[in-house]
Design an enzyme around this catalytic site. Structure first.
Site, PDB file in Angstrom:
ATOM      1  N   GLY A 166     -77.023 -39.117 -29.960  1.00 43.10           N
ATOM      2  CA  GLY A 166     -76.228 -40.228 -29.813  1.00 43.10           C
ATOM      3  C   GLY A 166     -75.346 -40.812 -28.879  1.00 43.10           C
ATOM      4  O   GLY A 166     -74.800 -41.563 -29.048  1.00 43.10           O
ATOM      5  N   CYS A 167     -76.411 -40.590 -27.864  1.00 43.04           N
ATOM      6  CA  CYS A 167     -75.819 -40.491 -26.699  1.00 43.04           C
ATOM      7  C   CYS A 167     -75.783 -42.373 -25.953  1.00 43.04           C
ATOM      8  O   CYS A 167     -75.130 -42.456 -25.885  1.00 43.04           O
ATOM      9  CB  CYS A 167     -76.749 -40.597 -25.122  1.00 43.04           C
ATOM     10  SG  CYS A 167     -78.484 -41.207 -25.416  1.00 43.04           S
ATOM     11  N   LYS A 191     -71.127 -46.109 -28.845  1.00 37.82           N
ATOM     12  CA  LYS A 191     -69.658 -45.708 -28.519  1.00 37.82           C
ATOM     13  C   LYS A 191     -69.263 -44.614 -28.202  1.00 37.82           C
ATOM     14  O   LYS A 191     -68.833 -44.736 -26.723  1.00 37.82           O
ATOM     15  CB  LYS A 191     -68.521 -46.209 -29.283  1.00 37.82           C
ATOM     16  CG  LYS A 191     -69.500 -48.099 -30.180  1.00 37.82           C
ATOM     17  CD  LYS A 191     -67.692 -48.480 -31.190  1.00 37.82           C
ATOM     18  CE  LYS A 191     -68.305 -49.687 -31.465  1.00 37.82           C
ATOM     19  NZ  LYS A 191     -67.382 -50.458 -32.458  1.00 37.82           N
ATOM     20  N   THR A 234     -70.019 -35.273 -35.970  1.00 38.44           N
ATOM     21  CA  THR A 234     -70.578 -36.613 -37.021  1.00 38.44           C
ATOM     22  C   THR A 234     -69.784 -36.255 -38.142  1.00 38.44           C
ATOM     23  O   THR A 234     -69.774 -35.186 -38.547  1.00 38.44           O
ATOM     24  CB  THR A 234     -71.884 -36.519 -37.099  1.00 38.44           C
ATOM     25  OG1 THR A 234     -72.720 -37.109 -35.815  1.00 38.44           O
ATOM     26  CG2 THR A 234     -72.396 -38.223 -38.223  1.00 38.44           C
ATOM     27  N   THR A 235     -69.353 -37.404 -38.928  1.00 35.38           N
ATOM     28  CA  THR A 235     -68.657 -37.510 -40.474  1.00 35.38           C
ATOM     29  C   THR A 235     -69.422 -38.279 -41.055  1.00 35.38           C
ATOM     30  O   THR A 235     -70.449 -38.231 -40.882  1.00 35.38           O
ATOM     31  CB  THR A 235     -67.134 -38.433 -39.571  1.00 35.38           C
ATOM     32  OG1 THR A 235     -67.227 -39.488 -38.700  1.00 35.38           O
ATOM     33  CG2 THR A 235     -66.633 -37.380 -38.718  1.00 35.38           C
ATOM     34  N   SER A 275     -66.721 -30.261 -36.619  1.00 36.63           N
ATOM     35  CA  SER A 275     -65.382 -30.415 -36.875  1.00 36.63           C
ATOM     36  C   SER A 275     -65.351 -31.891 -37.348  1.00 36.63           C
ATOM     37  O   SER A 275     -65.911 -32.958 -36.957  1.00 36.63           O
ATOM     38  CB  SER A 275     -64.009 -30.386 -35.504  1.00 36.63           C
ATOM     39  OG  SER A 275     -62.600 -30.685 -36.167  1.00 36.63           O
ATOM     40  N   HIS A 292     -58.596 -46.608 -39.203  1.00 30.20           N
ATOM     41  CA  HIS A 292     -59.457 -46.519 -38.410  1.00 30.20           C
ATOM     42  C   HIS A 292     -59.838 -47.762 -38.760  1.00 30.20           C
ATOM     43  O   HIS A 292     -59.299 -48.973 -39.522  1.00 30.20           O
ATOM     44  CB  HIS A 292     -60.197 -45.433 -38.706  1.00 30.20           C
ATOM     45  CG  HIS A 292     -60.430 -44.464 -38.948  1.00 30.20           C
ATOM     46  ND1 HIS A 292     -59.908 -43.944 -39.972  1.00 30.20           N
ATOM     47  CD2 HIS A 292     -60.385 -43.321 -37.590  1.00 30.20           C
ATOM     48  CE1 HIS A 292     -59.431 -42.547 -38.679  1.00 30.20           C
ATOM     49  NE2 HIS A 292     -60.343 -42.499 -37.542  1.00 30.20           N
ATOM     50  N   HIS A 293     -60.412 -48.558 -37.125  1.00 28.75           N
ATOM     51  CA  HIS A 293     -60.957 -49.670 -36.838  1.00 28.75           C
ATOM     52  C   HIS A 293     -61.919 -50.335 -37.856  1.00 28.75           C
ATOM     53  O   HIS A 293     -62.969 -49.935 -39.355  1.00 28.75           O
ATOM     54  CB  HIS A 293     -61.158 -49.650 -35.502  1.00 28.75           C
ATOM     55  CG  HIS A 293     -62.979 -48.560 -35.940  1.00 28.75           C
ATOM     56  ND1 HIS A 293     -64.296 -48.723 -35.830  1.00 28.75           N
ATOM     57  CD2 HIS A 293     -62.810 -47.507 -35.090  1.00 28.75           C
ATOM     58  CE1 HIS A 293     -64.549 -47.722 -35.279  1.00 28.75           C
ATOM     59  NE2 HIS A 293     -63.975 -47.032 -35.686  1.00 28.75           N
ATOM     60  N   LYS A 301     -65.813 -48.723 -39.393  1.00 32.80           N
ATOM     61  CA  LYS A 301     -66.119 -47.543 -39.174  1.00 32.80           C
ATOM     62  C   LYS A 301     -66.085 -47.230 -41.248  1.00 32.80           C
ATOM     63  O   LYS A 301     -66.097 -48.257 -41.613  1.00 32.80           O
ATOM     64  CB  LYS A 301     -64.577 -46.731 -39.914  1.00 32.80           C
ATOM     65  CG  LYS A 301     -64.716 -45.468 -39.975  1.00 32.80           C
ATOM     66  CD  LYS A 301     -63.443 -44.342 -39.484  1.00 32.80           C
ATOM     67  CE  LYS A 301     -63.668 -42.496 -40.848  1.00 32.80           C
ATOM     68  NZ  LYS A 301     -64.712 -42.281 -39.295  1.00 32.80           N
ATOM     69  N   THR A 360     -61.151 -36.714 -41.298  1.00 35.57           N
ATOM     70  CA  THR A 360     -60.012 -35.787 -40.533  1.00 35.57           C
ATOM     71  C   THR A 360     -59.069 -35.836 -42.129  1.00 35.57           C
ATOM     72  O   THR A 360     -58.041 -34.367 -42.065  1.00 35.57           O
ATOM     73  CB  THR A 360     -59.252 -36.802 -40.300  1.00 35.57           C
ATOM     74  OG1 THR A 360     -60.136 -36.716 -38.415  1.00 35.57           O
ATOM     75  CG2 THR A 360     -57.720 -35.867 -39.320  1.00 35.57           C
TER      76      THR A 360
END
Length: 252
Positions: A8-9, A12, A86-87, A109, A141-142, A145, A152
Site C-alpha cells: 500500500g506504498c 496516503k 490495515t483496518t 493493531s 475521523h475524516h 474514512k 480503534t
C-alpha cells in the site's frame, strides 16, 4: 540496517511512511507493493507479490482489506515478519492473519499509535475501578474514512467489555430505540467529516460524576512512527501474534 517492503506504498499512509523511513537511520525501503508496477521512483513498486526480487526483514502493510491476501502471500513466500496496520478486516481475514502468525511473527493493531495503546490500558483500568459507570465511546475521523466504527473504537470496546463482563453488548447509535439504557451496554458512535485525522473518546458516566478519556491524533506521521516501532519490535521475534500492547510493555 532493517530492510522494509511497504504494502500500500502509494496510499496516503504509504507515502507518509516512505518519508518517515527516508528520514530514519537504520531503516530503508527496498520495495513496495501496490496496484500498479512502478520502477522509476525511490524504490521499485510491484503489483504482483511473486514478482518481488528484493529481500526484506519486515513487511509493513498500510493498504486496504482487499489487498491483504497479497501481503500474506508475500510474508509466506519470503518467510518474513509482517506488520499489518490495515483496518476493517472481516472475521475471515482475521483468521488468515492468525493462521499466518503460526508461521511468522505478525504484528496486528487497529491503531499504530503508542498513545492509543496507553488509552486502551487506561480505559481498561477505569472500567474495572468504576463498574457502575455507563460507558460511551465516540470516534471521529475524516470524511474519506471507509470503515465504521473505527478499529480503534472496537479495541476500546473490547478492553472495557473484558472488565464489565460477558453480558456486555455494543450499541451502535440509538436511532429507533425506545427503551432505557442498561448498564450492560456500551455505546459506540462514529463521526465522519472534514479532515479530522482521528479522535477517540471513552466516557465513564456515573451518578453525579464522569470521567472522559480522550486521544487526538494531530497528523498521520504518528501512525507511521508507531508502525516503525512495531517493525523494530518484530524483527527477530519468534512466530506469534503481537500488538501495540506488547510494544508498550517492552517500553515500560
Amino acid at each position: 540496517m532493517t530492510r522494509l517492503i511497504l504494502s500500500g506504498c502509494n496510499g496516503k499512509m504509504g507515502c507518509v511512511l516512505t518519508r518517515c523511513i527516508a528520514e530514519k537511520d537504520g531503516m530503508e525501503t527496498v520495495a513496495g507493493l501496490d496496484l500498479a508496477d512502478n520502477f522509476g521512483g525511490a524504490y521499485p513498486v510491484y503489483a504482483d507479490p511473486t514478482a518481488i526480487k528484493e529481500t526484506a526483514d519486515v513487511i509493513i502493510d498500510f493498504s486496504n482489506p482487499a489487498a491483504l491476501s497479497k501481503t500474506i502471500a508475500l510474508a509466506k513466500a519470503q518467510n518474513i515478519p509482517a506488520v499489518i496496520a490495515t483496518t476493517g478486516l472481516s472475521d475471515e481475514q482475521m483468521a488468515q492473519v492468525e493462521a499466518l502468525a503460526k508461521d511468522v511473527p505478525v504484528f496486528f493493531s487497529g491503531n499504530m499509535s503508542v498513545g492509543i495503546a496507553l488509552l486502551i490500558e487506561l480505559a481498561k483500568n477505569a472500567a474495572a475501578a468504576f463498574p457502575e459507570a455507563n460507558i460511551e465511546i465516540v470516534e471521529k475521523h475524516h470524511r474519506m474514512k471507509v470503515d465504521s466504527p473505527s478499529g480503534t473504537a472496537l479495541m476500546l470496546y473490547e478492553a472495557a467489555k473484558n472488565e464489565k463482563g460477558p453480558e456486555t453488548e455494543p450499541v451502535f447509535g440509538r436511532y429507533g430505540r425506545a427503551e432505557k439504557r442498561t448498564n450492560g451496554e456500551i455505546g459506540i458512535h462514529a463521526v465522519r467529516g472534514g479532515t479530522v485525522t482521528g479522535e477517540h473518546e471513552v466516557g465513564f458516566y456515573g451518578s453525579g460524576e464522569e470521567i472522559i478519556l480522550t486521544h487526538r491524533a494531530e497528523n498521520r506521521a504518528l501512525f507511521a512512527q508507531g508502525a516503525l516501532k512495531a517493525a523494530a519490535f518484530l524483527k527477530d521475534k519468534p512466530a506469534g501474534l503481537y500488538s501495540m500492547r506488547d510494544v508498550v510493555r517492552e517500553m515500560l
